[in-house]
Design an enzyme around this catalytic site. Structure first.
Site, PDB file in Angstrom:
ATOM      1  N   GLU A   4       0.833  -1.217   0.000  1.00 40.92           N
ATOM      2  CA  GLU A   4       0.000   0.000   0.000  1.00 40.92           C
ATOM      3  C   GLU A   4       0.858   1.254   0.000  1.00 40.92           C
ATOM      4  O   GLU A   4       1.729   1.416   0.857  1.00 40.92           O
ATOM      5  CB  GLU A   4      -0.912  -0.032   1.244  1.00 40.92           C
ATOM      6  CG  GLU A   4      -1.872   1.136   1.293  1.00 40.92           C
ATOM      7  CD  GLU A   4      -2.850   1.045   2.467  1.00 40.92           C
ATOM      8  OE1 GLU A   4      -3.173  -0.076   2.905  1.00 40.92           O
ATOM      9  OE2 GLU A   4      -3.273   2.108   2.942  1.00 40.92           O
ATOM     10  N   ASP A  64       4.594 -13.939  11.911  1.00 34.14           N
ATOM     11  CA  ASP A  64       3.261 -14.437  11.561  1.00 34.14           C
ATOM     12  C   ASP A  64       2.247 -13.288  11.646  1.00 34.14           C
ATOM     13  O   ASP A  64       1.810 -12.904  12.745  1.00 34.14           O
ATOM     14  CB  ASP A  64       2.905 -15.568  12.549  1.00 34.14           C
ATOM     15  CG  ASP A  64       1.550 -16.197  12.276  1.00 34.14           C
ATOM     16  OD1 ASP A  64       0.729 -15.577  11.564  1.00 34.14           O
ATOM     17  OD2 ASP A  64       1.305 -17.293  12.784  1.00 34.14           O
ATOM     18  N   HIS A 102      -2.385  10.203  -1.364  1.00 39.09           N
ATOM     19  CA  HIS A 102      -2.569   8.946  -2.091  1.00 39.09           C
ATOM     20  C   HIS A 102      -2.546   9.183  -3.592  1.00 39.09           C
ATOM     21  O   HIS A 102      -1.951   8.442  -4.346  1.00 39.09           O
ATOM     22  CB  HIS A 102      -3.938   8.339  -1.735  1.00 39.09           C
ATOM     23  CG  HIS A 102      -3.852   7.373  -0.608  1.00 39.09           C
ATOM     24  ND1 HIS A 102      -4.177   6.058  -0.732  1.00 39.09           N
ATOM     25  CD2 HIS A 102      -3.474   7.531   0.660  1.00 39.09           C
ATOM     26  CE1 HIS A 102      -3.986   5.456   0.415  1.00 39.09           C
ATOM     27  NE2 HIS A 102      -3.567   6.339   1.285  1.00 39.09           N
TER      28      HIS A 102
HETATM   29  C1  MEV Z   1      -5.737   3.137   5.207  1.00 42.35           C
HETATM   30  O1  MEV Z   1      -5.003   1.973   4.890  1.00 42.35           O
HETATM   31  C2  MEV Z   1      -5.694   3.386   6.698  1.00 42.35           C
HETATM   32  C3  MEV Z   1      -6.601   4.515   7.190  1.00 42.35           C
HETATM   33  O2  MEV Z   1      -7.924   4.313   6.715  1.00 42.35           O
HETATM   34  C4  MEV Z   1      -6.554   4.490   8.699  1.00 42.35           C
HETATM   35  C5  MEV Z   1      -7.578   5.375   9.362  1.00 42.35           C
HETATM   36  O3  MEV Z   1      -8.631   5.687   8.763  1.00 42.35           O
HETATM   37  O4  MEV Z   1      -7.334   5.742  10.534  1.00 42.35           O
HETATM   38  C6  MEV Z   1      -6.157   5.854   6.661  1.00 42.35           C
END
Ligand code: MEV
Length: 423
Positions: A83, A277, A375
Site C-alpha cells: 500500500e 506471523d 494517495h
Molecule cells: C488506510 O489503509 C488506513 C486509514 O484508513 C486508517 C484510518 O482511517 O485511521 C487511513
C-alpha cells in the site's frame, strides 16, 4: 558518534542510494546488500521447503521508515507492504515525535498461553481444583519438552484453569503460561500443550480435545508512548481534530475497525519484513481490542497541559527473532539486522512505536487535508510509469494529472507525448 535515522530527503533518493545509506547504518555485508538488490532473492528451492505445493514466489515492495527514535535509540525500520503512503506516513510521524524526544516503549515478559480443552467432566470445578493441585507435575512435564528454552530461562511458568459454559456443557480450560523468550512461541507452546494433555485426562477422568496456543496473547503486551508537539502537528485545530477522530473511534465500531486497521498497516508491514506471523498478530490485536466486550481503539490520545498531543498504544505482539521464517527467509534475517534488535521484546517495542506513529499520521491527515491528496500523488506516479514515463518525466506527468484532477492512463500518455515533443 551514535548513528541517526533522521535522514531528511531520504524519500527523494534512488533505491540504490537509499540502500547505500541503510547498508552503512546497519553494517550490511556485500552479500546482504546483493540479496536486497536481487529482488528475486527467495530461491524456489528455499520457498519449496517453507510451504507446500510451491510454484513461485510473491513479491512485495520493501521500504525503510526513517526518523524513529525509540527509548533514545535510532532505528531504521524495514516495512514490507503493497500500500502506498504507509512508509512515508510512519517516517513523517516519527519525525514529529522526535521534537519531544521520540517514543518510549516497553513490554511485559514474552508469556504465551497454551490452551487445553477438557470436556466430559461431571464436576468441572472439582477437576479445576485437581489440575491446579498438580501444577508442579504438569509444569515439569511441559518443561521436559524444551530443555533449551528452560536453559535460557524460559519455559512453562504457571497454570490458570477456567471453567466456561458452552452449548454442549461446561468445559475446563487449562492455560499453560509459557515464557517463550525470543521465539514467537506457537511451536513450543503447542508441543507442551500436547504433552501435558494425557496427564490432565488421567487426573480428571475427562476427555481432552484441543491443545493449541491462544493468539489472544494478553500476557505478552507491548506499549509505547509519544508526545507530539502541537506546532509540528499543524496547530491547535489539528490537535483538536485528532482528539475528535479518536473519540469517534471510541464510540463507533465502524470507525474503530478502520482506526485499528491503520495501526496494523505499520505493525504488519514490519512483521512481514521480519518473517513474523502476520495473521497471529492481526487476530491477537483485534481480539484484544474487543476484550471488554466493546471493540475499542488500540491507541489513546490526550492533550497535555502544554497543548501537545500525547499518544499511547497497548497491544499484544507475539513476535520472534528466532525460528520460523525469521530465520529461514534470508531477507527477513537482513531486515532484522537493519533493525538491529537484540530481543523479540525489543522488536515488539519498535512495532508498537510504528503502530502509534501510523495511527497519528492517519488521524492527522484525516482530520486536516484528508488522505486522498497524498494517495493521489503516489497513484499518479504509478500511472505515469505505466504510461511509459521515465526519470524526471514521471514527476512531471504525475504533477500535471494531479493538477487537472485527471489521473488516468490515457491522459498520462497524452501528457507524456506532449512533453516528449517539447524536448
Ligand atoms: C488506510 O489503509 C488506513 C486509514 O484508513 C486508517 C484510518 O482511517 O485511521 C487511513
Amino acid at each position: 558518534m551514535a548513528k541517526t535515522s533522521r535522514i531528511p530527503g531520504f524519500y527523494k533518493l534512488s533505491p540504490e542510494e537509499r540502500l547505500r545509506i541503510v547498508a552503512d547504518f546497519a553494517g550490511l555485508t556485500d552479500e546482504e546488500v546483493a540479496l536486497l538488490k536481487n529482488t528475486g532473492s527467495l530461491e524456489l528451492t528455499l520457498a519449496d521447503r517453507m510451504i507446500e505445493n510451491v510454484i513461485g514466489v510473491m513479491h512485495i515492495p520493501l521500504g525503510v521508515a526513517v526518523n524513529f527514535l525509540i527509548n533514545g535509540r535510532d532505528y531504521m525500520v524495514p516495512m514490507a507492504i503493497e500500500e502506498p503512503s504507509v512508509v512515508a506516513a510512519a517516517s513523517n510521524a516519527a519525525r514529529i515525535a522526535r521534537v519531544k524526544g521520540g517514543f518510549q516503549a516497553s513490554t511485559t515478559k514474552p508469556i504465551m498461553i497454551g490452551q487445553i480443552q477438557l470436556v466430559k467432566v461431571p464436576d468441572p470445578y472439582g477437576a479445576r481444583y485437581t489440575i491446579l493441585a498438580h501444577k508442579d507435575e504438569i509444569l515439569e512435564k511441559a518443561n521436559e519438552q524444551d530443555p533449551i528454552l528452560v536453559k535460557l530461562g524460559g519455559g512453562a511458568k504457571d497454570l490458570e484453569v477456567r471453567v466456561i459454559d458452552t452449548d454442549v456443557g461446561p468445559m475446563v480450560i487449562t492455560h499453560l503460561l509459557v515464557d517463550v523468550k525470543d521465539a514467537m512461541g506457537a511451536n513450543a507452546v503447542n508441543t507442551m500443550a500436547e504433552a501435558v494433555a494425557p496427564m490432565i485426562e488421567k487426573l480428571t477422568g475427562g476427555k481432552v480435545y484441543l491443545r493449541i496456543v491462544s493468539n489472544l496473547a494478553v500476557y505478552r503486551l507491548a506499549r509505547a508512548r509519544a508526545v507530539f508537539d502541537k506546532e509540528a502537528l499543524g496547530g491547535e485545530e489539528a490537535v483538536e481534530g485528532i482528539i475528535y477522530a479518536y473519540n469517534f473511534a471510541k464510540s463507533d465500531p465502524f470507525r474503530c475497525a478502520t482506526h485499528n486497521k491503520g495501526i496494523m498497516n505499520g505493525i504488519i508491514a514490519v512483521a512481514l519484513a521480519t518473517g513474523n506471523d502476520t495473521r497471529a498478530l492481526e487476530s491477537g490485536a483485534h481480539a484484544y481490542a474487543a476484550r471488554t466486550g466493546k471493540y475499542q481503539p488500540l491507541t489513546t490520545w490526550e492533550v497535555n497541559e502544554d497543548g501537545d498531543l500525547v499518544g499511547t498504544i497497548e497491544i499484544p505482539l507475539a513476535v520472534g527473532i528466532i525460528g520460523g521464517a525469521t530465520r529461514s527467509n534470508p531477507l527477513a534475517r537482513v531486515c532484522l539486522k537493519i533493525l538491529g534488535v537484540k530481543t523479540a521484546s525489543e522488536l515488539a517495542e519498535v512495532m508498537a512505536s510504528v503502530g502509534l506513529a501510523q495511527n497519528l499520521a492517519a488521524l492527522r491527515a484525516l482530520a486536516t487535508e484528508g488522505i486522498q491528496r497524498g494517495h493521489m500523488k503516489l497513484h499518479a506516479r504509478n500511472i505515469a510509469i505505466m504510461a511509459g514515463a521515465t526519470g524526471r518525466l514521471i514527476d512531471e506527468v504525475a504533477r500535471r494529472m494531479v493538477e487537472e484532477r485527471k489521473i488516468r492512463i490515457d491522459r498520462a500518455k497524452e501528457i507524456l507525448e506532449e512533453l516528449l515533443k517539447e524536448k
